[in-house]
Write a protein that holds these residues in place. Structure first.
Motif, PDB file in Angstrom:
ATOM      1  N   VAL A  13     -12.385 143.294  90.021  1.00 28.17           N
ATOM      2  CA  VAL A  13     -11.909 144.686  90.132  1.00 28.17           C
ATOM      3  C   VAL A  13     -12.417 145.604  89.024  1.00 28.17           C
ATOM      4  CG1 VAL A  13      -9.816 144.446  91.509  1.00 28.17           C
ATOM      5  CG2 VAL A  13      -9.736 143.999  89.062  1.00 28.17           C
ATOM      6  N   PRO A 114     -22.656 139.900 100.323  1.00 26.85           N
ATOM      7  CA  PRO A 114     -22.767 138.755 101.218  1.00 26.85           C
ATOM      8  C   PRO A 114     -21.773 137.659 100.838  1.00 26.85           C
ATOM      9  CG  PRO A 114     -24.650 138.844  99.701  1.00 26.85           C
ATOM     10  CD  PRO A 114     -23.812 140.036  99.413  1.00 26.85           C
ATOM     11  N   VAL A 139     -16.252 142.153 104.451  1.00 23.48           N
ATOM     12  CA  VAL A 139     -16.398 143.609 104.558  1.00 23.48           C
ATOM     13  C   VAL A 139     -17.550 143.950 105.517  1.00 23.48           C
ATOM     14  CG1 VAL A 139     -17.052 145.680 103.251  1.00 23.48           C
ATOM     15  CG2 VAL A 139     -15.435 144.038 102.274  1.00 23.48           C
ATOM     16  N   LYS A 142     -19.984 149.490 107.143  1.00 22.71           N
ATOM     17  CA  LYS A 142     -20.798 150.512 107.821  1.00 22.71           C
ATOM     18  C   LYS A 142     -20.274 150.808 109.227  1.00 22.71           C
ATOM     19  CE  LYS A 142     -23.490 150.452 104.206  1.00 22.71           C
ATOM     20  NZ  LYS A 142     -22.490 150.166 103.171  1.00 22.71           N
ATOM     21  N   TRP A 187     -28.447 144.041  87.842  1.00 24.74           N
ATOM     22  CA  TRP A 187     -28.625 142.730  88.502  1.00 24.74           C
ATOM     23  C   TRP A 187     -29.163 142.884  89.915  1.00 24.74           C
ATOM     24  CZ3 TRP A 187     -25.921 141.525  92.953  1.00 24.74           C
ATOM     25  CH2 TRP A 187     -24.724 142.216  93.213  1.00 24.74           C
TER      26      TRP A 187
END
Ligand code: NAD
Length: 383
Positions: A13, A114, A139, A142, A187
């Protein structure tokens, strides 16, 4: 009205997605509205337990939002019998191990995409969740964008006739981090840290394509690392080892061809940061994050190629806006509510680990296609 409470272990978070979209705009917004409403009219109140590596950051976030539960020990949070759901928004490379631990602790799992770094890893998690009898959700944000919801409405209404092709343009310029700070974590540009545009975006394209148009049966892709050197958050330089652009052709069931350019190295000359044009025999549409415009067969102007005359028509003015026809809530929040109903009420939920695994399967196939120069066919995944 009856209330029950449900603990949610939230890992990651302090990150961009974990904080803004999941904690603030979903879990806290749900708390402020009095919980998630179930089919029988009762409500489930969610109680977040924040998990991360940095105690000071967690303490600050907890204090800022009036939360009293946080820990740097994932095992401690997972030991809490009142916590029914484990949520993961960590960097991708840290996800698989944490989800495995949460499945072993008997928690239902909701996660950012992913699901894992490899298709095999994601499939392994799907099997582990099934065997443990816990529910999984990934999730699929889109699909919840207002523009994509309108596009789906058009597909469902039969507006397009026979859909022929889909053309997607996604991207914007991500600053390298020298003379202007970068707007994405560094990253993302290092393969060894789980970065790369294909791994990031093909997961999204897979569920958009399969839920709107048809399953992806084959992919031909060419990736590039256009910007070879970038700057870390602390100002030091690093070599970009991951792709920052991908040019892909996706073959869908029913013969629909989708082409999607995805790039962090393009300057935007569009209305939105992502746009999909769909062309069908009866009509066409262009959908973005928010907007969606259509042109029906009956309104299609007669275009004539004429190199001797400058264009007099304003082609973009010849399209009609699709109305919202209702209020569209934050997509991350809506997905949380759906997942909680799935866990508590047993409501259906198609966006599970297996769906997430198909996304990574597509990303791996795209990378393989680019490396080999070959079209790669995709096998149907079974749990
Ligand atoms: N759904 C979407 O549209 C969307 C958009 C962006 C990112 N994401 C996904 O969300 C996840 C987080 O991305 P982000 O952009 O918020 O990244 P971020 O770098 O802002 O946040 C990453 C989080 O992981 C933690 N973390 C960093 N290194 C770690 C390590 N080695 N071990 C454990 N934890 C570590 C950080 O402390 C932070 O809380 C990624 O998996 C990414 O693919 C999804």
């Amino acid at each position: 009205m009856t209330h029950s409470t449900f603990g949610v272990v939230m890992n990651g978070v302090t990150g961009r997605m974990g904080y803004r979209q999941h904690l603030v705009r979903s879990i806290l917004a749900i708390r402020d509205q009095g919980g998630v409403e179930l089919a029988d009219g009762s409500r489930v109140v969610l109680e977040p337990i924040l998990v991360g590596r940095d105690a000071a950051k967690l303490e600050r976030i907890a204090a800022q939002h009036g939360l009293d539960r946080w820990t740097t020990r994932l095992d401690e949070a997972l030991d809490d019998p009142a916590a029914g759901i484990y949520f993961d928004a960590q960097v991708t490379s840290a996800r698989e191990a944490a989800i495995k631990a949460a499945i072993a602790a008997g928690k239902h799992i909701y996660t950012e995409k992913p699901v894992a770094e490899s298709g095999e890893g994601a499939l392994g998690l799907a099997r582990a969740a099934r065997d443990a009898g816990v529910r999984s959700g990934v999730v699929h944000d889109k699909l919840y964008l207002p523009g994509i919801r309108k596009l789906r409405r058009l597909v469902d209404s039969g507006f397009f006739g026979r859909i022929l092709s889909v053309r997607g343009e996604f991207g914007y310029w991500v600053f390298e981090g020298d003379w202007q700070s970068t707007q994405r974590p560094s990253w993302n540009y290092r393969a060894e840290d789980g970065g790369g545009l294909v791994v990031d975006m093909f997961c999204h394209w897979n569920y958009v394509l399969e839920n709107l148009f048809g399953r992806v049966e084959a992919v031909t892709a060419r990736t590039a690392t256009h910007i070879p050197q970038r700057f870390r958050e602390d100002g030091s330089t690093y070599t970009a080892t991951a792709d920052d652009a991908a040019y892909g052709i996706f073959e869908l069931t029913g013969g629909i061809i989708a082409q999607i350019n995805s790039s962090w190295c393009v300057r935007v000359n569009r209305d939105e940061l992502v746009e999909f044009q769909v062309d069908g025999t009866e009509g066409s549409a262009v959908a973005g994050l928010f907007g969606c415009r259509v042109q029906h067969r009956a309104n299609t102007p007669r275009a004539v190629w004429d190199p001797d005359r400058p264009v007099a028509e304003r082609f973009r003015d010849q399209w009609l806006d699709v109305p919202d026809n209702g209020q569209i809530d934050n997509g991350f929040k809506v997905q949380w509510e759906e997942f909680v109903r799935h866990v508590v009420d047993g409501a259906g939920h198609p966006y599970d680990f297996l769906s997430g695994a198909r996304g990574i399967q597509l990303a791996e196939a795209g990378l393989r296609s680019s490396a080999s120069g070959q079209r790669v066919a995709l096998a149907e995944l079974t749990p």
